[in-house]
Design an enzyme around this catalytic site. Structure first.
Site, mmCIF file in Angstrom:
data_model
loop_
_atom_site.group_PDB
_atom_site.id
_atom_site.type_symbol
_atom_site.label_atom_id
_atom_site.label_comp_id
_atom_site.label_asym_id
_atom_site.label_seq_id
_atom_site.Cartn_x
_atom_site.Cartn_y
_atom_site.Cartn_z
ATOM 1 C CG ASP A 1 -2.042 0.983 1.118
ATOM 2 O OD1 ASP A 1 -2.943 0.732 0.301
ATOM 3 O OD2 ASP A 1 -2.027 2.006 1.834
ATOM 4 C CG LEU A 2 1.922 3.176 -3.528
ATOM 5 C CD1 LEU A 2 1.812 3.956 -4.832
ATOM 6 C CD2 LEU A 2 3.357 2.757 -3.277
ATOM 7 C CG ASP B 1 -2.837 3.282 -2.559
ATOM 8 O OD1 ASP B 1 -3.961 2.750 -2.490
ATOM 9 O OD2 ASP B 1 -2.292 3.846 -1.587
#
Length: 298
Positions: free
Chosen positions: A179-180, A222
């Site tokens: 996960d960004l 993302d």
């Protein structure tokens, strides 16, 4: 579609066509062409179509192999020997360029044989175009349009296959989720074009950090995933650290202060897809709770 005439002779019981004399050319050529066309239409697999075509073309030219180069990539006949002289033909149908067909042969290509091969190509191009269109649609159904990575649907299929291999052949594997961090702020402050650039950059980071046996996916937004052909926690840790290091050294991601959080787990023969995903997701939650920009196992 133009009829294709081939110098052939039917050999009873074998379904093969061998060179015949010019006397029988007009009588049997049409039947041979129809059979070639019918066989080419039995598959939408490009490799199969090339193999079927090669069986017929072999009766005109004693080649050592055929290669097909198209926008979808390159395929060739089994045991293709490309060391011999090459003879290239562009394949076009209704103003659509399909690619280039290359024959390799130690024998010179006469003008007469060249013309006959071109006639054979007219039987090949329509089934080949159908197969190429099918493969493009299939690719769109399994690939993320932005990054080119495999999508969530492909992930589900691949995960089920790996679980089956794990149960049957005792081949454990790992699942890593990403996960960004700070990605929402990038979209909010700089717009979706910059956000898309960041996603594509992260996809390239992941590709650069994996081996040929590993597979990376984008779920959407993302969220990314990685299936790793290795059951060791130490391997997962090495890969995770490599990815975070590459993210840190990416000028684009550093510019917008984007990092990544990672959760991973090992699968075993008792797991189902929900078990594996849930554990990796809990590892990702632990990484977020630990301050982000880190990796945690579960």
């Amino acid at each position: 579609m133009e009829n294709v005439h081939i110098l052939t002779q039917r050999i009873s019981g074998r379904g093969e066509f061998l060179p015949f004399s010019a006397e029988h050319y007009s009588k049997n050529g049409s039947a041979a062409t129809h059979e070639l066309t019918a066989k080419l239409q039995t598959s939408l697999v490009i490799e199969d179509i090339l193999a079927i075509y090669a069986l017929f073309a072999k009766q005109l030219l004693n080649f050592s192999g055929i290669q097909l180069h198209s926008p979808l990539g390159s395929v060739q006949t089994p045991d293709c020997n490309s060391n011999n002289a090459s003879y290239s033909f562009d394949l076009t149908v209704e103003n659509e360029h399909l690619g280039q067909l290359i024959y390799f042969s130690q024998y010179p290509l006469s003008l007469a044989i060249e013309q006959k091969l071109k006639q054979l190509h007219s039987a090949l191009v329509y089934p080949l175009r159908n197969a190429m269109r099918y493969n493009r649609v299939l690719k769109l159904a399994t690939k993320d349009a932005l990054t080119g990575l495999s999508n969530r649907s492909q992930f589900n299929d691949t995960l089920l296959q790996k679980l089956e291999n794990c149960r049957r052949f005792q081949r454990p594997f790992s699942l890593m989720l990403f996960d960004l961090d700070n990605f929402k702020q990038v979209n909010d402050n700089y717009g979706h074009k910059v956000g898309d650039d960041v996603l594509k950059e992260f996809a390239q980071v992941l590709i650069s950090c994996i081996r040929g046996t590993d597979t990376v996916f984008r779920f959407g937004g993302d969220e990314f995933a990685l299936l790793i052909e290795n059951p060791e926690f130490t391997t997962n840790k090495v890969i995770a650290e490599r990815i975070m290091r590459r993210v840190k050294h990416s000028s684009l991601m550093a510019q917008y202060q984007v990092t990544c959080s990672i959760g991973f787990t090992l699968a075993d023969s008792q797991d189902n897809e929900n078990d594996v995903f849930s554990r990796a997701d809990k590892g990702l939650y632990k990484a977020k709770a630990a301050g982000r920009n880190c990796a945690r196992a579960y």
